[in-house]
Design a protein around this motif. Structure first.
Motif, PDB file in Angstrom:
ATOM      1  N   GLY A  25       9.451 -12.519  -9.486  1.00 55.18           N
ATOM      2  CA  GLY A  25       8.799 -12.144 -10.743  1.00 55.18           C
ATOM      3  C   GLY A  25       7.785 -11.048 -10.497  1.00 55.18           C
ATOM      4  N   ILE A  26       7.189 -10.577 -11.566  1.00 54.49           N
ATOM      5  CA  ILE A  26       6.185  -9.519 -11.463  1.00 54.49           C
ATOM      6  C   ILE A  26       4.866 -10.146 -11.020  1.00 54.49           C
ATOM      7  CG2 ILE A  26       4.922  -7.760 -12.736  1.00 54.49           C
ATOM      8  CD1 ILE A  26       7.311  -7.526 -14.584  1.00 54.49           C
ATOM      9  N   CYS A  27       4.340  -9.661  -9.926  1.00 60.07           N
ATOM     10  CA  CYS A  27       3.101 -10.213  -9.376  1.00 60.07           C
ATOM     11  C   CYS A  27       1.906  -9.508 -10.009  1.00 60.07           C
ATOM     12  CB  CYS A  27       3.078 -10.030  -7.860  1.00 60.07           C
ATOM     13  SG  CYS A  27       1.606 -10.725  -7.088  1.00 60.07           S
ATOM     14  N   THR A  28       0.984 -10.292 -10.540  1.00 57.47           N
ATOM     15  CA  THR A  28      -0.218  -9.725 -11.171  1.00 57.47           C
ATOM     16  C   THR A  28      -1.417  -9.738 -10.244  1.00 57.47           C
ATOM     17  OG1 THR A  28      -0.764 -11.904 -12.089  1.00 57.47           O
ATOM     18  CG2 THR A  28       0.564 -10.422 -13.461  1.00 57.47           C
ATOM     19  N   ILE A  29      -1.268 -10.292  -9.044  1.00 56.87           N
ATOM     20  CA  ILE A  29      -2.367 -10.303  -8.079  1.00 56.87           C
ATOM     21  C   ILE A  29      -2.513  -8.908  -7.486  1.00 56.87           C
ATOM     22  CG2 ILE A  29      -3.210 -11.311  -5.924  1.00 56.87           C
ATOM     23  CD1 ILE A  29      -1.578 -13.773  -6.555  1.00 56.87           C
ATOM     24  N   PRO A  30      -3.732  -8.379  -7.398  1.00 57.42           N
ATOM     25  CA  PRO A  30      -3.904  -7.035  -6.827  1.00 57.42           C
ATOM     26  C   PRO A  30      -3.345  -6.958  -5.409  1.00 57.42           C
ATOM     27  CG  PRO A  30      -5.929  -7.800  -7.875  1.00 57.42           C
ATOM     28  CD  PRO A  30      -4.999  -8.973  -7.836  1.00 57.42           C
ATOM     29  N   LYS A  31      -2.640  -5.859  -5.125  1.00 58.83           N
ATOM     30  CA  LYS A  31      -2.063  -5.679  -3.804  1.00 58.83           C
ATOM     31  C   LYS A  31      -3.151  -5.318  -2.801  1.00 58.83           C
ATOM     32  CE  LYS A  31       2.484  -4.199  -5.391  1.00 58.83           C
ATOM     33  NZ  LYS A  31       3.518  -3.135  -5.335  1.00 58.83           N
ATOM     34  N   PRO A  32      -2.991  -5.748  -1.542  1.00 63.42           N
ATOM     35  CA  PRO A  32      -3.962  -5.369  -0.516  1.00 63.42           C
ATOM     36  C   PRO A  32      -3.909  -3.875  -0.252  1.00 63.42           C
ATOM     37  CG  PRO A  32      -2.054  -6.446   0.467  1.00 63.42           C
ATOM     38  CD  PRO A  32      -1.913  -6.595  -1.006  1.00 63.42           C
ATOM     39  N   PRO A  33      -4.974  -3.296   0.229  1.00 64.44           N
ATOM     40  CA  PRO A  33      -4.995  -1.843   0.471  1.00 64.44           C
ATOM     41  C   PRO A  33      -3.981  -1.438   1.524  1.00 64.44           C
ATOM     42  CG  PRO A  33      -6.894  -2.916   1.469  1.00 64.44           C
ATOM     43  CD  PRO A  33      -6.223  -3.945   0.623  1.00 64.44           C
ATOM     44  N   ILE A  34      -3.424  -0.262   1.334  1.00 67.00           N
ATOM     45  CA  ILE A  34      -2.456   0.271   2.285  1.00 67.00           C
ATOM     46  C   ILE A  34      -3.201   0.751   3.528  1.00 67.00           C
ATOM     47  CG2 ILE A  34      -0.680   2.045   2.586  1.00 67.00           C
ATOM     48  CD1 ILE A  34      -0.274   1.952  -0.424  1.00 67.00           C
ATOM     49  N   PHE A  35      -2.558   0.625   4.703  1.00 67.24           N
ATOM     50  CA  PHE A  35      -3.209   0.995   5.940  1.00 67.24           C
ATOM     51  C   PHE A  35      -3.432   2.505   6.041  1.00 67.24           C
ATOM     52  CE2 PHE A  35      -0.583  -2.794   6.898  1.00 67.24           C
ATOM     53  CZ  PHE A  35      -1.616  -3.679   7.101  1.00 67.24           C
ATOM     54  N   LEU A  36      -2.699   3.263   5.226  1.00 67.43           N
ATOM     55  CA  LEU A  36      -2.769   4.712   5.351  1.00 67.43           C
ATOM     56  C   LEU A  36      -3.623   5.342   4.260  1.00 67.43           C
ATOM     57  CD1 LEU A  36       0.989   5.352   6.195  1.00 67.43           C
ATOM     58  CD2 LEU A  36      -0.908   5.113   7.777  1.00 67.43           C
ATOM     59  N   ASP A  37      -4.560   4.611   3.699  1.00 67.96           N
ATOM     60  CA  ASP A  37      -5.426   5.178   2.669  1.00 67.96           C
ATOM     61  C   ASP A  37      -6.222   6.353   3.244  1.00 67.96           C
ATOM     62  OD1 ASP A  37      -4.593   3.467   0.760  1.00 67.96           O
ATOM     63  OD2 ASP A  37      -6.230   2.024   1.024  1.00 67.96           O
ATOM     64  N   LEU A  38      -6.316   7.407   2.445  1.00 66.22           N
ATOM     65  CA  LEU A  38      -7.004   8.619   2.878  1.00 66.22           C
ATOM     66  C   LEU A  38      -8.287   8.816   2.084  1.00 66.22           C
ATOM     67  CD1 LEU A  38      -3.991  11.100   3.162  1.00 66.22           C
ATOM     68  CD2 LEU A  38      -5.203   9.997   5.034  1.00 66.22           C
ATOM     69  N   PRO A  39      -9.256   9.534   2.648  1.00 62.97           N
ATOM     70  CA  PRO A  39     -10.483   9.844   1.888  1.00 62.97           C
ATOM     71  C   PRO A  39     -10.182  10.852   0.787  1.00 62.97           C
ATOM     72  CG  PRO A  39     -10.480  10.949   4.017  1.00 62.97           C
ATOM     73  CD  PRO A  39      -9.313  10.004   4.035  1.00 62.97           C
ATOM     74  N   PRO A  40     -11.018  10.926  -0.231  1.00 55.22           N
ATOM     75  CA  PRO A  40     -10.777  11.878  -1.337  1.00 55.22           C
ATOM     76  C   PRO A  40     -10.746  13.337  -0.893  1.00 55.22           C
ATOM     77  CG  PRO A  40     -12.443  10.251  -1.935  1.00 55.22           C
ATOM     78  CD  PRO A  40     -12.198  10.081  -0.464  1.00 55.22           C
ATOM     79  N   THR A  41     -11.364  13.645   0.246  1.00 56.32           N
ATOM     80  CA  THR A  41     -11.417  15.038   0.706  1.00 56.32           C
ATOM     81  C   THR A  41     -10.189  15.445   1.508  1.00 56.32           C
ATOM     82  OG1 THR A  41     -12.630  14.292   2.670  1.00 56.32           O
ATOM     83  CG2 THR A  41     -13.925  15.014   0.752  1.00 56.32           C
ATOM     84  N   ALA A  42      -9.184  14.569   1.621  1.00 59.91           N
ATOM     85  CA  ALA A  42      -8.002  14.885   2.423  1.00 59.91           C
ATOM     86  C   ALA A  42      -7.240  16.049   1.809  1.00 59.91           C
ATOM     87  CB  ALA A  42      -7.100  13.663   2.529  1.00 59.91           C
ATOM     88  N   SER A  43      -6.663  16.873   2.673  1.00 61.05           N
ATOM     89  CA  SER A  43      -5.910  18.038   2.214  1.00 61.05           C
ATOM     90  C   SER A  43      -4.527  17.620   1.711  1.00 61.05           C
ATOM     91  CB  SER A  43      -5.759  19.047   3.348  1.00 61.05           C
ATOM     92  OG  SER A  43      -4.997  18.469   4.410  1.00 61.05           O
ATOM     93  N   VAL A  44      -3.838  18.576   1.081  1.00 55.73           N
ATOM     94  CA  VAL A  44      -2.488  18.305   0.571  1.00 55.73           C
ATOM     95  C   VAL A  44      -1.544  17.964   1.713  1.00 55.73           C
ATOM     96  CG1 VAL A  44      -0.534  19.286  -0.686  1.00 55.73           C
ATOM     97  CG2 VAL A  44      -2.872  19.796  -1.421  1.00 55.73           C
ATOM     98  N   PHE A  45      -1.679  18.699   2.833  1.00 54.93           N
ATOM     99  CA  PHE A  45      -0.818  18.435   3.989  1.00 54.93           C
ATOM    100  C   PHE A  45      -1.031  17.014   4.510  1.00 54.93           C
ATOM    101  CE2 PHE A  45      -0.331  18.393   8.632  1.00 54.93           C
ATOM    102  CZ  PHE A  45       1.029  18.700   8.726  1.00 54.93           C
ATOM    103  N   GLN A  46      -2.297  16.577   4.574  1.00 54.10           N
ATOM    104  CA  GLN A  46      -2.583  15.226   5.043  1.00 54.10           C
ATOM    105  C   GLN A  46      -2.000  14.170   4.104  1.00 54.10           C
ATOM    106  OE1 GLN A  46      -6.865  15.562   5.336  1.00 54.10           O
ATOM    107  NE2 GLN A  46      -6.768  15.612   7.592  1.00 54.10           N
ATOM    108  N   ARG A  47      -2.060  14.431   2.808  1.00 55.90           N
ATOM    109  CA  ARG A  47      -1.509  13.476   1.848  1.00 55.90           C
ATOM    110  C   ARG A  47       0.021  13.390   1.960  1.00 55.90           C
ATOM    111  NH1 ARG A  47      -5.178  11.752  -1.808  1.00 55.90           N
ATOM    112  NH2 ARG A  47      -7.143  12.917  -1.932  1.00 55.90           N
ATOM    113  N   VAL A  48       0.660  14.555   2.124  1.00 57.46           N
ATOM    114  CA  VAL A  48       2.121  14.557   2.298  1.00 57.46           C
ATOM    115  C   VAL A  48       2.501  13.844   3.585  1.00 57.46           C
ATOM    116  CG1 VAL A  48       4.138  16.036   2.654  1.00 57.46           C
ATOM    117  CG2 VAL A  48       2.432  16.648   0.928  1.00 57.46           C
ATOM    118  N   LEU A  49       1.756  14.104   4.657  1.00 53.70           N
ATOM    119  CA  LEU A  49       2.020  13.450   5.935  1.00 53.70           C
ATOM    120  C   LEU A  49       1.808  11.943   5.821  1.00 53.70           C
ATOM    121  CD1 LEU A  49       2.747  13.817   8.917  1.00 53.70           C
ATOM    122  CD2 LEU A  49       0.305  14.104   9.399  1.00 53.70           C
TER     123      LEU A  49
END
Length: 521
Positions: A8-32
């Motif tokens: 079923g559809i889970c309504t519990i918030p998902k845990p954070p992804i291990f690859l979260d980036l800071p807001p200042t990350a470049s486009v290349f870093q986000r694509v990578l």
């Protein structure tokens, strides 16, 4: 359990992804970052559901892959691996259909762009195998170390894949394009079929196809490729031999057809397909040759043997599927024959024998299974789900169960007792007080009054004696007899009162119904 198709559809918030980036990350870093995330195991992959089994193990597997420094390694249960198999497997199948047609083209291009593109992708696929993890044979561990991956692949199919990926079709033995010879190099690409089969197996498992469907699709694809490439051989071998031998003109006409301007690729292909199929099924040519050529005899013998081997493969595969489908029937009729011998030994009456056989045919419907062993295998929650599915509609027909809590309904359903009545058996005797309610799941019963007159029939979904749950021991004076094999679920007053123990307000509400019911009656 992980199963994205049925969860079923889970309504519990998902845990954070291990690859979260800071807001200042470049486009290349986000694509990578997104690219690296596609290399980690995902929830919807069939391997994750089968072997990692839970979200906790999935997160642990991701964490281990990232912490080990092998995040750029493709996990075997990752989206990257699955999508790559879909693309490469489809291209391989298309190119294996496309290549044999080239031998029928006048002056085929050795540098065909599509074939060279597929060869380039085959080289990339070889490289991807050096960065793709693999599962050990016992499925206890996924290997992601580059050194172990490389050793495993080098010991396996690396050299075969390498030869199959080489663009050998660029080399022409003879320059005469009337009888092309560069297309003969397509034979060295046939080992690529093994890699294509592995990729298609990964795709088929994702669709959760049944065993029978998977095998039938596999046989169908192999049949198409087999006769397609036999047609290629039937045209290619004489084309090569024409450069070495002064062949008989009849053989040239047979494999090449009448060489006229309107002889298209399709006409030459269909003519050779007809002849190749005749050789593969053992029918031979439809006209005698007159003068036999040794290469032609070897070709026809080879195609006849290969056709026989392939026919045996198809026959045994289909026979195995038939036996697989009929396995339960074989068990059932074997047990039935043992039972008949037992009844004959015990000299049971014919009426009793007939009743026993009728019961077994109804119970197993021509297929044998061990119900007790099945129920021991599954857990209590699944048993409740099965009972809920089978019995909920029966309880919905009973007015006193309307607006009941779901938890109470589950308890009541799990308290039901299944009873099977044979034709002519008495379900309820009129002179005896009722002690339980009867829910008819399937079958037909006759309701008879005190004088023995039949006053009604009750069929699937009907119920009888619901007031007994509230006021047990009351005699209704009617007799109920099964007219056919009837499956009934019973619920005693004591079982129902035990289910109501946690719900005192419902007990008071149901008790208030009794005076009203008596007034109506």
């Amino acid at each position: 359990m992980l199963n994205s198709k049925h969860d079923g559809i889970c309504t519990i918030p998902k845990p954070p992804i291990f690859l979260d980036l800071p807001p200042t990350a470049s486009v290349f870093q986000r694509v990578l970052c997104k690219l690296r995330y596609q290399m980690l195991p995902c929830e919807w992959h069939h391997g994750t559901s089968a072997f990692l089994r839970s979200r906790k193990n999935l997160l642990l597997e991701r964490r281990q892959q990232l912490s080990s420094g092998f995040s750029m390694i493709w996990h075997p249960y990752s989206p990257m691996k699955y999508y790559w198999d879909c693309i490469v497997g489809t291209l391989m199948f298309v190119v294996f259909i496309y290549m044999p047609f080239q031998v029928f083209v006048d002056c085929p291009n050795p540098s065909d762009p599509f074939i060279l593109l597929c060869d380039a992708i085959a080289f990339i696929d070889i490289g991807s195998n050096f960065i793709t993890g693999y599962t050990e044979e016992d499925h206890k561990r996924v290997v992601l170390r580059p050194g172990m991956i490389a050793r495993n692949y080098l010991k396996g199919t690396f050299f075969i894949d390498l030869i199959a990926a080489l663009p050998l079709q660029l080399y022409q033995i003879f320059d005469n394009c009337k009888y092309p010879t560069n297309t003969a190099m397509f034979i060295f690409k046939l080992p690529r079929l093994k890699s294509m089969e592995r990729k298609w197996l990964n795709i088929q498992k994702q669709f959760e196809l049944s065993y029978v469907t998977t095998v039938l699709i596999s046989v169908l694809f192999r049949t198409v490729l087999f006769y397609h490439w036999m047609t290629y051989f039937h045209y290619q071998v004489p084309s090569i031999c024409s450069h070495f031998y002064d062949m008989d003109r009849n053989w040239v006409k047979r494999f090449r057809g009448v060489r006229m301007p309107y002889n298209t690729v399709f006409k030459k292909y269909t003519a050779n397909l007809y002849l190749a199929c005749g050789l593969c099924i053992g029918a031979g040519y439809y006209t005698p040759i007159g003068v036999y050529v040794i290469p032609e005899l070897l070709l026809t013998s080879f195609m006849g043997i290969m056709g026989l081997v392939f026919f045996i493969y198809c026959f045994t595969t289909v026979l195995r599927l038939v036996m697989y489908k009929q396995h339960e029937s074989f068990l059932f009729y074997g047990k039935l024959r043992e039972l008949e011998e037992y009844m004959s030994l015990k000299r049971l009456p014919k009426l009793l024998r007939k009743k026993i056989v009728l019961f077994l045919n109804y119970q197993f419907n021509g297929g044998y299974y061990n119900e007790e062993l099945i129920l021991k295998t599954i857990n209590e929650q699944i048993k409740q789900d099965i009972n809920m599915h089978c019995c909920k509609k029966l309880l919905d027909n009973v007015p006193i169960f309307n607006d009941m809590p779901i938890a109470l309904m589950n308890t009541v359903i799990f308290s039901l007792t299944r009873v099977l009545y044979m034709p002519g058996e008495t379900v309820v005797k009129g002179e005896e007080p009722l002690s339980c309610m009867y829910l008819i799941c399937s079958g037909t019963v006759a309701v008879m009054n005190r004088t023995g007159k039949e006053i009604a029939h009750l069929r699937d979904g009907a119920f009888y004696g619901e007031l007994t749950l509230l006021e047990p021991g009351v005699s209704h004076g009617t007799t109920i007899i099964a007219l056919e094999i009837t499956e009934i679920y019973t619920l005693t007053s004591g079982q129902f009162q035990a289910c109501l123990m946690p719900y005192p307000h419902l007990r008071r509400r149901l008790a208030a119904l009794l005076p009203r019911r008596h007034t109506i009656e």
